[in-house]
Write a protein that holds these residues in place. Structure first.
Motif, PDB file in Angstrom:
ATOM      1  N   MET A 227      23.694  44.979  12.030  1.00  0.00           N
ATOM      2  CA  MET A 227      22.598  44.215  11.442  1.00  0.00           C
ATOM      3  C   MET A 227      22.405  42.925  12.227  1.00  0.00           C
ATOM      4  N   SER A 228      21.148  42.549  12.412  1.00  0.00           N
ATOM      5  CA  SER A 228      20.847  41.304  13.110  1.00  0.00           C
ATOM      6  C   SER A 228      19.740  40.606  12.344  1.00  0.00           C
ATOM      7  N   GLY A 229      20.060  39.485  11.722  1.00  0.00           N
ATOM      8  CA  GLY A 229      19.073  38.797  10.916  1.00  0.00           C
ATOM      9  C   GLY A 229      18.680  39.640   9.718  1.00  0.00           C
ATOM     10  N   THR A 230      17.381  39.756   9.506  1.00  0.00           N
ATOM     11  CA  THR A 230      16.906  40.502   8.339  1.00  0.00           C
ATOM     12  C   THR A 230      16.429  41.907   8.701  1.00  0.00           C
ATOM     13  N   VAL A 231      16.437  42.257   9.994  1.00  0.00           N
ATOM     14  CA  VAL A 231      15.993  43.583  10.411  1.00  0.00           C
ATOM     15  C   VAL A 231      16.988  44.173  11.385  1.00  0.00           C
ATOM     16  N   LEU A 232      16.923  45.480  11.528  1.00  0.00           N
ATOM     17  CA  LEU A 232      17.732  46.154  12.543  1.00  0.00           C
ATOM     18  C   LEU A 232      16.978  46.030  13.867  1.00  0.00           C
ATOM     19  N   SER A 233      17.164  44.884  14.532  1.00  0.00           N
ATOM     20  CA  SER A 233      16.340  44.614  15.708  1.00  0.00           C
ATOM     21  C   SER A 233      16.565  45.636  16.813  1.00  0.00           C
ATOM     22  N   GLY A 234      17.815  46.035  17.030  1.00  0.00           N
ATOM     23  CA  GLY A 234      18.085  47.021  18.063  1.00  0.00           C
ATOM     24  C   GLY A 234      17.466  48.362  17.737  1.00  0.00           C
ATOM     25  N   TYR A 235      17.568  48.740  16.485  1.00  0.00           N
ATOM     26  CA  TYR A 235      17.022  50.017  16.025  1.00  0.00           C
ATOM     27  C   TYR A 235      15.503  50.012  16.177  1.00  0.00           C
ATOM     28  N   SER A 236      14.881  48.908  15.790  1.00  0.00           N
ATOM     29  CA  SER A 236      13.430  48.800  15.898  1.00  0.00           C
ATOM     30  C   SER A 236      12.999  48.828  17.356  1.00  0.00           C
ATOM     31  N   HIS A 237      13.762  48.137  18.206  1.00  0.00           N
ATOM     32  CA  HIS A 237      13.443  48.119  19.630  1.00  0.00           C
ATOM     33  C   HIS A 237      13.503  49.526  20.193  1.00  0.00           C
ATOM     34  N   PHE A 238      14.508  50.293  19.767  1.00  0.00           N
ATOM     35  CA  PHE A 238      14.638  51.662  20.268  1.00  0.00           C
ATOM     36  C   PHE A 238      13.427  52.493  19.898  1.00  0.00           C
ATOM     37  N   ASN A 239      12.962  52.380  18.664  1.00  0.00           N
ATOM     38  CA  ASN A 239      11.815  53.165  18.244  1.00  0.00           C
ATOM     39  C   ASN A 239      10.545  52.758  18.986  1.00  0.00           C
ATOM     40  N   ASP A 240      10.394  51.463  19.280  1.00  0.00           N
ATOM     41  CA  ASP A 240       9.257  51.034  20.089  1.00  0.00           C
ATOM     42  C   ASP A 240       9.335  51.670  21.471  1.00  0.00           C
ATOM     43  N   TRP A 241      10.522  51.660  22.046  1.00  0.00           N
ATOM     44  CA  TRP A 241      10.739  52.257  23.361  1.00  0.00           C
ATOM     45  C   TRP A 241      10.413  53.745  23.349  1.00  0.00           C
ATOM     46  N   LEU A 242      10.842  54.427  22.288  1.00  0.00           N
ATOM     47  CA  LEU A 242      10.635  55.869  22.169  1.00  0.00           C
ATOM     48  C   LEU A 242       9.149  56.190  22.074  1.00  0.00           C
ATOM     49  N   HIS A 243       8.428  55.475  21.218  1.00  0.00           N
ATOM     50  CA  HIS A 243       7.031  55.785  20.958  1.00  0.00           C
ATOM     51  C   HIS A 243       6.116  55.322  22.087  1.00  0.00           C
ATOM     52  N   GLU A 244       6.410  54.149  22.651  1.00  0.00           N
ATOM     53  CA  GLU A 244       5.484  53.537  23.590  1.00  0.00           C
ATOM     54  C   GLU A 244       5.802  53.824  25.052  1.00  0.00           C
ATOM     55  N   GLU A 245       7.043  54.217  25.353  1.00  0.00           N
ATOM     56  CA  GLU A 245       7.400  54.462  26.746  1.00  0.00           C
ATOM     57  C   GLU A 245       7.797  55.910  27.003  1.00  0.00           C
ATOM     58  N   LEU A 246       8.767  56.418  26.252  1.00  0.00           N
ATOM     59  CA  LEU A 246       9.254  57.766  26.520  1.00  0.00           C
ATOM     60  C   LEU A 246       8.187  58.827  26.212  1.00  0.00           C
ATOM     61  N   LYS A 247       7.551  58.725  25.061  1.00  0.00           N
ATOM     62  CA  LYS A 247       6.548  59.722  24.654  1.00  0.00           C
ATOM     63  C   LYS A 247       5.439  59.881  25.701  1.00  0.00           C
ATOM     64  N   PRO A 248       4.750  58.806  26.112  1.00  0.00           N
ATOM     65  CA  PRO A 248       3.686  58.992  27.109  1.00  0.00           C
ATOM     66  C   PRO A 248       4.209  59.460  28.464  1.00  0.00           C
ATOM     67  N   ALA A 249       5.448  59.069  28.810  1.00  0.00           N
ATOM     68  CA  ALA A 249       6.010  59.497  30.094  1.00  0.00           C
ATOM     69  C   ALA A 249       6.233  61.005  30.113  1.00  0.00           C
ATOM     70  N   ILE A 250       6.744  61.558  29.013  1.00  0.00           N
ATOM     71  CA  ILE A 250       6.964  63.002  28.935  1.00  0.00           C
ATOM     72  C   ILE A 250       5.633  63.748  28.962  1.00  0.00           C
ATOM     73  N   GLU A 251       4.644  63.251  28.240  1.00  0.00           N
ATOM     74  CA  GLU A 251       3.333  63.907  28.228  1.00  0.00           C
ATOM     75  C   GLU A 251       2.706  63.913  29.619  1.00  0.00           C
TER      76      GLU A 251
END
Length: 420
Positions: free
Chosen positions: A154-178
């Motif tokens: 846990m970091s602060g009030t949000v799971l910052s690492g977890y959220s960062h990972f999902n941003d990376w997955l949706h915004e970088e990995l997904k379009p790269a695979i497509e």
């Protein structure tokens, strides 16, 4: 308008074949109330597209032979990817859930993945698509990683690492695979995937009301009510581990509440309790065969339990009881007819599983006792197969034709015998 109707009829026939196949053209005519010429044209189109095939003949009456049609299961497939705390699982599966290939590879922790790391995931996905290039890959499904309390911080009030990972997955990995594969990529929440996998391919094919319970580093659930898999208003339905069973318990869960199921029953908590007892000088047979400088595993605990170790039996029994209480409450609330258990804690063996079932059955409402408890067929592939189920459902437009799958019909080629 004509094209829309033709498209409707095409998917109607495709879903009928998926539900009832192998089935004859005559059977499709009876089920859809269509003209023979229309069914002939539609089935020819689907055969030309390799989506269905002729699989044999059915003889009825005085030697009448009917060609049978079925979904081309070996041709239609999907690729799905699931991230765990330090692994990535890749699954290629057919439309009937048959796994053609499954690989679980080590990976950096999901919160340690940086921009340069996603190229390994990209390269492996592209390699799989090339390996199955002779088949029709309808899509690639990526599962958002479920929160793992044993790994994430846990970091602060949000799971910052977890959220960062999902941003990376949706915004970088997904379009790269497509871009590299030319295949559409979809991302899915882990909340509903276990129930989707079991409903489509696993133990719950014939159930409209069931619960999937995960027992691992956390305690979670995924459930289906009246044929609908539930995600909740905010997409966090099924957080069984964060329901409170004892508010007077001094143990504070990482979510901030006392008395959560997960705080004292998930595998890290079980290991912590055993370790503390060992440090306090309590005898356990684990000390005689396990290097205590190494992590304690499910196999270590199971061996101690099966050897009659009192301390390990006490903690395993207590965990099973508390999990059972939570599951019983859920069964009573939802009136489920099936509970499916999955996760690596099932490796603790029969002592644990039997006490868990006893606790569920002892504490459920008597009016809701008509249910069964089963272990999932697959543990590692349950999330990828859930993603595949979503891909296949979208491909067939199954939501629009759900009545085909939910209603009890008589197979027109079986002389009154019900199919499936």
């Amino acid at each position: 308008m004509a094209n829309a109707y033709s498209n409707y009829k095409k998917y109607l026939v495709l879903n009928m074949i998926n539900r009832f196949g192998p089935i004859s053209r005559t059977g499709l005519i009876e089920l859809t109330d269509s003209r023979p010429a229309s069914i002939g044209d539609l089935t020819k189109e689907l055969i030309d597209q390799k989506l269905i095939l002729e699989t044999g003949q059915l003889t009825k009456g005085q030697g009448r032979r009917r060609l049978l049609l079925d979904i081309n299961r070996s041709y239609i497939c999907a690729v799905s990817i699931a991230f765990a705390s330090s692994t990535v699982t890749y699954v290629v599966s057919q439309i009937d859930g048959t796994v053609l290939k499954q690989e679980t590879l080590s990976s950096p922790s999901v919160i340690e993945l940086e921009e340069h790391n996603w190229k390994a995931v990209l390269d492996h996905t592209v390699s799989l698509c090339r390996e199955f290039a002779d088949r029709f890959i309808i899509g690639i499904g990526i599962c958002d990683p479920p929160y793992d309390p044993a790994r994430y911080k846990m970091s602060g009030t949000v799971l910052s690492g977890y959220s960062h990972f999902n941003d990376w997955l949706h915004e970088e990995l997904k379009p790269a695979i497509e871009k590299e594969t030319g295949i559409p990529v979809s991302t899915f929440s882990p909340v509903t995937l276990p129930a989707l996998a079991e409903k489509r391919f696993g133990r719950a094919k014939d159930s409209q009301n069931f619960i999937c319970v995960e027992l691992s580093n956390g305690v979670g659930s995924s459930f289906c009510c009246n044929g609908q898999v539930v995600s909740g208003a905010d997409g966090v339905a099924g957080e069984l581990g964060h329901t409170v069973i004892n508010s007077q318990d001094p143990t504070i869960c990482y979510c901030g509440k006392p008395g959560c199921v997960e705080a004292n029953t998930a595998f890290p908590a079980l290991v912590r309790q055993i370790r503390k007892s060992i440090d306090d000088g309590v005898f356990t047979s684990i000390s005689t065969y396990h290097d205590l400088s190494e992590p304690i595993t499910t196999a270590d605990i199971r061996r101690a339990v099966e050897e009659g170790d009192p301390m390990c039996r006490h903690f395993v029994r207590t965990a099973a009881r508390d999990i059972g209480l939570a599951v019983a409450n859920t069964v009573t609330l939802l009136n489920s007819d099936l509970v499916i258990i999955y996760g690596f804690m099932t490796d603790l063996g029969d002592f644990f599983l039997n006490r868990l079932e006893e606790a569920v059955r002892e504490n459920v409402l008597v009016l809701a006792r008509n249910f069964r408890i089963e272990i999932a067929k697959e543990h590692e592939s349950i999330y990828p197969l859930g993603a595949a189920a979503e891909l296949f459902s979208d491909f067939l437009k199954m939501d629009e034709y759900s009545w085909i799958y939910n209603n009890t019909m008589l197979h027109p080629d079986m002389d009154g015998e019900s199919l499936r």
